[in-house]
Design a protein around this motif. Structure first.
Motif: not given
Length: 117
Positions: A33-38, A64-68
């Motif tokens: 995903t390369n981090g968070t997804l829009g 934190s980023p993984g949990i989000r």
């Protein structure tokens, strides 16, 4: 589903993908995903990988980023199964191969037996 794998494992980054690909012994698709997804990026992944009709596994870091990301994916893909790494290691890529193999095998994902030693 004759031309695509049944299982999709969603990870955050390329180093996570390399770690998982090294350990698994089946033809599962590993998607970054390369981090968070829009919304737009998620819709692309949903359509490109047909996530509504496949066995989906979410393997995100315990930070934190993984949990989000895990939370977001859980809302969008309620049928997905979650694979967790120990908070001791926090990151998928930093998790010892044998520990990661145990977690993957516990979700009925075939792993190379050399990692279960």
């Amino acid at each position: 589903m004759t031309d695509q794998q049944e299982k999709v494992i969603i990870v955050e980054g390329l180093s996570d993908k390399k770690q998982v690909k090294k350990i698994i012994a089946e033809d599962a698709e590993v998607v970054c995903t390369n981090g968070t997804l829009g919304v737009e990026k998620f819709d692309e992944l949903l359509n490109q990988y047909d996530l509504d009709h496949r066995d989906v596994y979410i393997l995100a870091d315990e930070d934190s980023p993984g949990i989000r990301l895990r939370s977001q994916l859980a809302r969008e893909l309620p049928h997905a199964r979650h694979i967790h790494v120990s908070s001791e290691y926090r990151e998928v890529a930093a998790t010892p191969e044998n520990m990661l193999a145990i977690e993957l095998a516990g979700k009925q994902i075939a792993v190379n037996p050399i990692f279960l030693i």
